[in-house]
Design an enzyme around this catalytic site. Structure first.
Site, mmCIF file in Angstrom:
data_model
loop_
_atom_site.group_PDB
_atom_site.id
_atom_site.type_symbol
_atom_site.label_atom_id
_atom_site.label_comp_id
_atom_site.label_asym_id
_atom_site.label_seq_id
_atom_site.Cartn_x
_atom_site.Cartn_y
_atom_site.Cartn_z
ATOM 1 N N ASN A 31 6.769 -11.255 15.088
ATOM 2 C CA ASN A 31 7.397 -10.039 14.521
ATOM 3 C C ASN A 31 8.735 -9.819 14.752
ATOM 4 O O ASN A 31 9.572 -9.204 14.322
ATOM 5 C CB ASN A 31 6.702 -8.994 14.602
ATOM 6 C CG ASN A 31 6.371 -8.468 16.106
ATOM 7 O OD1 ASN A 31 6.452 -9.399 17.138
ATOM 8 N ND2 ASN A 31 6.009 -7.361 16.166
ATOM 9 N N GLU B 276 2.034 -8.640 26.983
ATOM 10 C CA GLU B 276 2.548 -7.626 26.393
ATOM 11 C C GLU B 276 1.655 -7.343 25.042
ATOM 12 O O GLU B 276 1.751 -8.416 24.187
ATOM 13 C CB GLU B 276 4.060 -7.871 25.995
ATOM 14 C CG GLU B 276 4.724 -6.932 25.668
ATOM 15 C CD GLU B 276 4.767 -5.657 26.579
ATOM 16 O OE1 GLU B 276 4.432 -4.651 26.208
ATOM 17 O OE2 GLU B 276 5.255 -5.626 27.612
#
Ligand code: ADP
Length: 499
Positions: free
Chosen positions: A155, A253
């Site tokens: 992304n 993350e």
């Protein structure tokens, strides 16, 4: 249509063409599934072994290069990224779909990260600390960790690899990048730039392939010292478990279920602007995307009408079309997942206020487009209010008070980004204190991180690390405590000074 880019692995300073027997995979334009953007090799554990060996060998000398000299390469990468910004932005738009404006931001984040990280080459500060003994000197220094496996999502196909590679190198580590299957071309172009900057062979390596195969092989590899992973919470949990078993340093993350609170005293126009950008920017495919709007009952009706009006005007289309506001979903699987979540919302009793379907327009049929969607009458415990959707879908939840808003915001397993719109300074500070999240915005949307500040989240979003900022140095170095005794005699701490 442009010829597909052939993405090879980059190991020990050389681009390796795929072996005749190797399987070749494709990366397609999510706005036009007939367009193959790139082909890439389905690497095997033999490729992983070669990359790890190269990184291990290069580490021996790279760690001894003075940090300011290591940083010079990163300054150069920053300059080159600037020169190639437009070309990279177009590639990002074609390969993963985000609008050009956002794609330029993705590259700019990489450039910012280059100059910021490279500046650290002349700092990497440690401490000098007084000793409790006479004629003794105490200090701390940052030491590199070794070989780092960097596993990244699609992304932010330029920014996220930069966030990891740049501080890792400045700190004296060598790296192997394993990019997502949906963005191999962006990763290849980025690594070409690192190669062009003249880094010694083996310092940066690139291995393409499937997460469960090469990603996993890297995580399990005995000669990898550190794994830095950005991706889904499910995969992150597996990565973390393996790193626990194999005693690796690990930075995770993962997902978010970010909320924006709008209080009754908020500037509603500003709050709507924030909600539209936060929920539908990158088609909601950001870990910091706004997926819940917690609306005070006094403004809910008005805010909802304004939001609906704005959302109805958003133009769906290819990221490369300058008129596009919202681009496609990255692939068919993810498109179906978004659709499934909207169906679940309906079954749970939420109402679809706008959107809710795969786009029906003729010109969008070749891509994976989902209508920007607002779900109303959502209750805090519904699945759509608890689970990460990763699409252009936002849930409206009514709240009666500031306290209730904070309680609902905190009532998820995630804790990445958060936001509150209010003109009341006291409430703003109470929110800063009480919200459980790694990032809190006051009168701003949940998205929009800056590279010189820590980035990361609490609870299931992370494992305590923060990328970016000076906190990135804590991921990629370990502290060494150094004592220098210049007394010429044996001095026993805790004993001799209390004789
Ligand atoms: P996303 O939903 O963003 O695709 P994933 O967690 O599946 O999230 O993927 C993020 C990155 O992790 C990708 O580079 C992917 O190839 C990689 N990956 C997927 N599965 C594994 C795994 N089992 N071990 C290591 N890496 C993996």
């Amino acid at each position: 249509m442009t010829t597909p880019l052939i993405c090879n692995n980059y190991i020990n300073g050389q681009w390796k063409s795929a072996a005749a027997t190797a399987a070749i995979l494709e990366s397609r334009n999510p706005a036009n599934k007939h367009e193959v953007v790139a082909t890439f090799v389905r690497s095997t554990t033999a490729d992983v072994d070669a990359a790890v060996a190269a990184a291990r060998q290069a580490y021996r000398s790279w760690r001894l290069v003075p940090a300011p000299a290591r940083a010079e390469y990163i300054f150069k990468v920053g300059e080159l990224l600037g020169q190639h910004k437009e070309e990279l932005a177009h590639l990002i738009s074609r390969e993963m779909g985000k609008p050009l404006l956002e794609a330029r931001g993705d590259v700019q984040e990489g450039i910012d990260c280059a100059f910021y990280s490279a500046g650290e080459g002349r700092r990497l500060f440690g401490q000098t600390v007084p000793s409790e003994m006479p004629n003794k000197f105490a200090m701390t220094v940052r030491m590199p960790i070794g070989v780092c496996a960097l596993i990244t999502p699609w992304n932010f196909p330029i920014a996220i690899p930069c966030w990891k590679i740049m501080p890792a190198l400045v700190c004296g580590n060598t790296v192997i990048l394993k990019p997502a299957e949906d963005s191999p071309a962006c990763a290849t172009k980025l690594v070409e730039i690192f190669a062009q900057a003249g880094l010694p062979p083996g310092v940066v390596n690139l291995v393409h392939g499937i997460g469960e195969e090469v990603g996993r092989a890297l995580v399990e590899h005995p000669n990898v010292d550190l794994v830095s992973f950005t991706g889904s919470s499910e995969t992150g949990a597996q990565v973390g478990a393996i790193c626990g078993r194999t005693h690796k340093r690990v930075c995770l993350e993962m997902g978010g279920k970010n909320a924006q609170i709008v209080m009754e005293d908020a500037d509603l126009q500003l709050a709507v602007d924030g909600a539209v950008w936060g929920a539908f920017g990158t088609a909601g495919q950001r870990c910091t995307a706004t997926s819940r709007l917690l609306l005070h009952r006094e403004i809910k009706e008005k805010f909802t009408a304004m939001l609906k009006e704005r959302t109805s005007k958003l133009r769906l289309g290819a990221g490369t079309d300058p008129h596009t506001d919202v681009g496609p979903i990255v692939n068919e699987k993810q498109l179906q997942r978004v659709k499934r979540y909207v169906d679940i919302a309906r079954q749970e009793g939420a109402t679809v206020l706008i959107g809710g379907e795969i786009a029906a327009e003729e010109q969008l049929q070749n891509g994976y487009f989902f209508q920007p969607t607002i779900l109303d009458n959502v209750e805090p415990k519904m699945r759509v209010a608890q689970e990460e959707i990763f699409g252009p879908v936002v849930a409206l939840i009514e709240v009666n008070s500031f306290e209730e808003a904070i309680a609902v915001l905190n009532d998820t397993n995630y804790g990445l980004s958060s936001s509150i719109y209010t003109r009341d300074i006291n409430r703003a500070f109470a929110a800063i204190r009480d919200i459980e999240a790694g990032i809190t915005y006051i009168n701003g949307p949940t998205i929009g991180a800056e590279v010189h500040l820590p980035f990361g989240g609490v609870k299931h979003t992370g494992n305590g690390h923060r990328e970016a900022g000076t906190t990135a140095l804590d991921i990629f170095t370990e502290w060494k405590t150094v004592y220098v005794d210049f007394s010429g005699s044996l001095q026993r701490a805790q004993i001799d000074n209390r004789g």
